[in-house]
Scaffold this motif. Structure first.
Motif, mmCIF file in Angstrom:
data_model
loop_
_atom_site.group_PDB
_atom_site.id
_atom_site.type_symbol
_atom_site.label_atom_id
_atom_site.label_comp_id
_atom_site.label_asym_id
_atom_site.label_seq_id
_atom_site.Cartn_x
_atom_site.Cartn_y
_atom_site.Cartn_z
ATOM 1 N N LEU A 82 -7.908 24.338 -7.338
ATOM 2 C CA LEU A 82 -8.721 25.011 -6.511
ATOM 3 C C LEU A 82 -9.459 24.243 -5.726
ATOM 4 O O LEU A 82 -9.530 23.770 -4.600
ATOM 5 C CB LEU A 82 -9.632 25.213 -7.277
ATOM 6 N N ALA A 83 -9.790 22.811 -6.460
ATOM 7 C CA ALA A 83 -10.766 21.154 -5.723
ATOM 8 C C ALA A 83 -9.569 21.023 -4.455
ATOM 9 O O ALA A 83 -10.426 20.755 -3.728
ATOM 10 C CB ALA A 83 -10.462 20.813 -7.518
ATOM 11 N N ASN A 84 -8.411 20.692 -5.084
ATOM 12 C CA ASN A 84 -8.104 20.131 -4.057
ATOM 13 C C ASN A 84 -7.553 20.556 -2.836
ATOM 14 O O ASN A 84 -7.579 20.636 -1.932
ATOM 15 C CB ASN A 84 -6.734 19.612 -4.478
ATOM 16 N N ALA A 85 -7.514 21.901 -2.846
ATOM 17 C CA ALA A 85 -6.894 23.484 -1.943
ATOM 18 C C ALA A 85 -8.953 23.691 -1.211
ATOM 19 O O ALA A 85 -8.424 23.617 0.129
ATOM 20 C CB ALA A 85 -7.011 24.470 -2.441
ATOM 21 N N LYS A 86 -9.138 23.547 -1.655
ATOM 22 C CA LYS A 86 -10.467 23.521 -0.639
ATOM 23 C C LYS A 86 -11.375 22.422 -0.342
ATOM 24 O O LYS A 86 -12.117 22.365 0.838
ATOM 25 C CB LYS A 86 -11.899 24.301 -1.697
ATOM 26 N N HIS A 96 -19.127 19.233 -4.091
ATOM 27 C CA HIS A 96 -18.776 18.690 -4.091
ATOM 28 C C HIS A 96 -18.934 18.443 -5.859
ATOM 29 O O HIS A 96 -19.783 19.002 -5.963
ATOM 30 C CB HIS A 96 -18.676 17.009 -4.134
ATOM 31 N N THR A 141 -15.943 26.479 -11.159
ATOM 32 C CA THR A 141 -14.696 27.299 -10.383
ATOM 33 C C THR A 141 -15.485 28.141 -8.799
ATOM 34 O O THR A 141 -15.751 28.133 -7.913
ATOM 35 C CB THR A 141 -14.192 28.587 -10.418
ATOM 36 N N HIS A 166 -13.813 15.483 -6.415
ATOM 37 C CA HIS A 166 -14.645 15.802 -7.474
ATOM 38 C C HIS A 166 -14.152 14.663 -8.418
ATOM 39 O O HIS A 166 -12.829 13.986 -8.482
ATOM 40 C CB HIS A 166 -13.578 16.619 -8.327
ATOM 41 N N GLY A 174 -17.880 25.286 -1.770
ATOM 42 C CA GLY A 174 -18.275 23.851 -1.362
ATOM 43 C C GLY A 174 -18.579 23.033 -2.182
ATOM 44 O O GLY A 174 -18.948 21.802 -0.968
ATOM 45 N N VAL A 179 -12.307 19.376 -1.609
ATOM 46 C CA VAL A 179 -13.795 18.848 -2.348
ATOM 47 C C VAL A 179 -13.940 17.576 -2.766
ATOM 48 O O VAL A 179 -12.961 17.584 -3.060
ATOM 49 C CB VAL A 179 -14.936 20.607 -3.368
ATOM 50 N N ILE A 211 -17.305 25.078 -6.722
ATOM 51 C CA ILE A 211 -15.997 24.880 -5.707
ATOM 52 C C ILE A 211 -15.844 26.161 -4.623
ATOM 53 O O ILE A 211 -15.632 25.232 -3.211
ATOM 54 C CB ILE A 211 -14.745 24.392 -6.644
ATOM 55 N N ASN A 212 -16.414 26.959 -4.863
ATOM 56 C CA ASN A 212 -15.957 28.214 -3.761
ATOM 57 C C ASN A 212 -17.182 28.123 -2.896
ATOM 58 O O ASN A 212 -17.191 28.436 -2.271
ATOM 59 C CB ASN A 212 -15.161 28.767 -4.667
#
Length: 383
Positions: free
Chosen positions: A128-132, A108, A100, A136, A106, A134, A103-104
């Protein structure tokens, strides 16, 4: 053709898997071969920074493998915009929080499995990864074993006909730590620290079964804590609260039945530390880590049950070893190269954090099955 730098934050590389498979046999090996080659001819060269709690350990590793950067300050490493990828191979319990955080920031993210100790946290990390936006990935190493690659080749060639069943045997004796040093870290045997063979291994069986034999639809599992007391890394006795053996049956899409025994309290009397037997209408195969033995329908003997006479037939002699016609690279290194290409040229890549969440989901279903003593259906994931 140019060489592009990959700023890579590597957390948890002082542990057995992080050091041997990810640092030495993957990133250092990729560096020594001149990087990862892209389709356009460019190369990606990893420039890792090693992160750990012990300055002495990470500094020693960096010097040993000619790595110029190391730190004990993960926050500072994540704040550096020149490093765009984060890898974690530390404890399962800490992984969701670390992912988390990365990812926050930015980054990968690529990580060992399980990606969390519970399904809810795993799904939140995926979302969260999909929303940001990046990239993964999750380690799915068993699929890259030469033995299982040979199973996949046999399946694709039609060798098995209709696959009927899969039987897996995994495990070995892990010393208790008192009279001989344990081969696994002590947290593996404490449920409060994210330990347990069901959480650790059923995540593997999810991607193996899904990708080779059919999606898992339901599970029945029973576990046990066979060794109640063990000794930690300092030689102190502690209570083992996590399961160290488990026995699971899986129903797969398409009708295949799979059963897998897994244990850290078994002594090996088989060809390898893990073996899979696949039986089909036209042929059977037994694969270990590297080798694969096959028996076609036409070469199947005609056994007759007779307990009153000593068996003279050599059943092993009826099997044929598959030739090593293909040269296999280290599976962890191969996955790293796939993920790096996915990040740099958007190459196809399916082993995302969602696949990691599926593994946690199945482990949670297996634990629920054990607790409630019943079959548990595996629902589609909404993430």
């Amino acid at each position: 053709m140019t060489t592009q730098r990959l700023g890579l934050i590597m957390n948890g590389v002082t542990g057995r898997m992080g050091l041997n498979q990810h640092l030495i046999r993957s990133i250092v090996a990729i560096r020594d071969q001149g990087g990862v080659r892209l389709k356009n001819g460019d190369r990606v060269m990893p420039d890792p920074i090693l992160v750990g709690r012990s300055a002495d350990k990470v500094e020693a590793l960096a010097k040993r493998y000619n790595i110029t950067r190391w730190t004990t300050d993960l926050d500072a490493a994540l704040a550096d915009t020149n490093d765009t990828m984060f890898f974690d191979a530390a404890t399962t319990q800490a992984r969701p929080g670390l992912l988390t955080q990365a990812i926050n920031a930015g980054k990968h993210v690529y990580c060992e499995k399980p990606i969390a100790t519970n399904f809810e946290e795993a799904v939140e990390v995926v979302k969260l990864a999909n929303a940001k936006g990046v990239k993964h990935g999750t380690v799915q190493d068993k699929l890259f074993l030469p033995g299982l690659k040979k199973i996949a080749f046999l399946r694709d060639s039609g060798f098995f006909g209709r696959i009927l069943s899969v039987r897996g045997e995994f495990g070995y004796w892990v010393f208790e730590g008192g009279w001989q040093e344990a081969q696994r870290p002590s947290w593996n045997y404490r449920s409060e620290d994210g330990g347990g063979i069901i959480l650790d291994m059923v995540c593997h069986w999810r991607y193996v079964l899904d990708n080779l034999f059919g999606e898992v639809e339901s599970v029945m599992c029973i576990g046990n804590t066979d060794i109640p007391e063990r000794y930690d890394e300092q030689g102190n006795k502690y209570k083992a609260t996590a399961d160290d053996s488990a026995y699971a049956t899986f129903q797969l899409k398409g009708g295949v039945i799979a059963h897998i025994n897994m244990s850290w309290v078994t002594r090996v009397y088989r060809d390898d530390l893990v073996t899979f037997q696949v039986d089909g209408t036209l042929g059977s195969a037994v694969a270990g880590l590297t080798d694969c033995m096959i028996q076609a329908r036409q070469a199947t003997p005609r056994p007759v049950w007779n307990p009153d006479e000593k068996r003279l037939h050599d059943f092993y002699g009826d099997w044929q070893k598959m030739p090593d016609n293909v040269s296999y690279d280290n599976g962890f290194k191969e996955q790293w190269e796939m993920f790096i290409r996915h990040v740099y040229e958007d190459a196809p890549y399916k082993f995302t954090l969602l696949e990691g969440a599926k593994g946690v989901q199945l482990a949670e279903c297996a634990l629920k099955s054990w607790k409630e003593r019943r079959w548990i259906d595996v629902a589609p994931i909404k993430a």
